[in-house]
Design a protein around this motif. Structure first.
Motif, mmCIF file in Angstrom:
data_model
loop_
_atom_site.group_PDB
_atom_site.id
_atom_site.type_symbol
_atom_site.label_atom_id
_atom_site.label_comp_id
_atom_site.label_asym_id
_atom_site.label_seq_id
_atom_site.Cartn_x
_atom_site.Cartn_y
_atom_site.Cartn_z
ATOM 1 N N ASP A 93 0.838 -1.198 0.000
ATOM 2 C CA ASP A 93 0.000 0.000 0.000
ATOM 3 C C ASP A 93 0.872 1.247 0.000
ATOM 4 O O ASP A 93 1.850 1.329 0.747
ATOM 5 C CB ASP A 93 -0.903 0.045 1.230
ATOM 6 C CG ASP A 93 -1.823 -1.164 1.324
ATOM 7 O OD1 ASP A 93 -1.945 -1.893 0.318
ATOM 8 O OD2 ASP A 93 -2.409 -1.369 2.396
ATOM 9 N N TYR A 146 -3.998 0.436 -2.818
ATOM 10 C CA TYR A 146 -3.696 -0.941 -2.420
ATOM 11 C C TYR A 146 -3.233 -1.717 -3.647
ATOM 12 O O TYR A 146 -3.928 -1.768 -4.660
ATOM 13 C CB TYR A 146 -4.936 -1.604 -1.820
ATOM 14 C CG TYR A 146 -5.655 -0.748 -0.799
ATOM 15 C CD1 TYR A 146 -5.213 -0.680 0.520
ATOM 16 C CD2 TYR A 146 -6.763 0.001 -1.164
ATOM 17 C CE1 TYR A 146 -5.860 0.108 1.452
ATOM 18 C CE2 TYR A 146 -7.421 0.791 -0.237
ATOM 19 C CZ TYR A 146 -6.970 0.844 1.068
ATOM 20 O OH TYR A 146 -7.625 1.637 1.987
ATOM 21 N N TRP A 200 -5.024 6.303 -0.068
ATOM 22 C CA TRP A 200 -4.324 5.020 -0.028
ATOM 23 C C TRP A 200 -4.573 4.263 -1.326
ATOM 24 O O TRP A 200 -5.707 4.200 -1.802
ATOM 25 C CB TRP A 200 -4.828 4.156 1.138
ATOM 26 C CG TRP A 200 -4.346 4.595 2.477
ATOM 27 C CD1 TRP A 200 -4.635 5.766 3.123
ATOM 28 C CD2 TRP A 200 -3.489 3.852 3.348
ATOM 29 N NE1 TRP A 200 -4.014 5.799 4.348
ATOM 30 C CE2 TRP A 200 -3.306 4.642 4.515
ATOM 31 C CE3 TRP A 200 -2.883 2.602 3.266
ATOM 32 C CZ2 TRP A 200 -2.526 4.207 5.583
ATOM 33 C CZ3 TRP A 200 -2.101 2.172 4.332
ATOM 34 C CH2 TRP A 200 -1.930 2.980 5.470
#
Length: 218
Positions: free
Chosen positions: A84, A105, A103
């Motif tokens: 991440d 991923y 964020w």
């Protein structure tokens, strides 16, 4: 000769100024890292590792409330190792705290044709004394759209978190996590899905997670 002397003096002043500025900048930037071992990869009330232990670590650089870093885990049994990337800004005003971050991923071992980035969230977190609220807004998602939010409260070593997820595949559910931090490193969490839109859409077994974290000196 005087011009040359003045030029050398000016260069010395400029060099000293640049060195001081670089030194100040280096002192302001903080770099932190940690490593964690957990009995399972608990994610939003679900065990992504199917009972296997998970090892994770993070590296963060921060300055004046802004931060960026990377987090990685061995966890997901279906998608493989997770990486991440995140960037954000946060701060406090008396008893009130705030944080806004993005964020992404990444699962290098999953997807077709090398599709690495599967999901990106914008996360808004607010706190007041022991209470907290977080909302996860999908900037991109695969395979389905969703939303997720948490409400939490902590007092001393104890905390409780209610997480609510909603998606377009009718797998809406609510989970409750109860945690106890024995010390700065060792923590215990009980997690249970307490409500779901479709029966048996997600596993609702009670889960116990034991985790141990250590800071890494930088």
């Amino acid at each position: 000769m005087k011009k040359l002397t003045k030029a050398i003096a000016l260069a010395g002043v400029m060099t000293a100024g640049m060195t001081a500025a670089t030194s100040t900048f280096a002192e302001e930037v903080e770099v932190s890292a940690s490593a964690t071992v957990a009995s399972m990869y608990l994610w939003r009330g679900q065990d992504l590792g199917n009972g296997a232990a998970a090892v994770s670590g993070d590296l963060t650089a921060s300055i004046a409330g802004a931060y960026a870093g990377v987090w990685t885990s061995s966890g997901d049994s279906n998608a493989g190792n997770e990486y991440d990337l995140y960037i954000g800004y946060g701060g406090e005003v008396e008893d009130f705290s705030y944080d806004l971050s993005v964020w992404t991923y990444s699962y290098p071992g999953a997807g077709d044709e090398g599709n690495t980035f599967d999901l990106t969230d914008a996360i808004l977190s607010l706190g007041y004394m022991g209470a907290s609220f977080s909302y996860y807004y999908p900037l991109s998602s695969n395979p389905s759209d969703y939303s997720y939010m948490t409400l939490g409260y902590g007092m001393d070593a104890f905390s409780a978190t209610v997480g609510m997820t909603s998606s377009d595949d009718d797998a809406d559910y609510t989970h409750l996590d109860l945690s106890y931090a024995y010390n700065d490193s060792l923590a215990f969490t009980l997690s249970k899905v307490v409500d779901q839109e479709t029966e048996n859409a997600v596993d609702d077994d009670v889960r116990l997670v034991v985790s141990y974290s250590l800071p890494i000196s930088m």
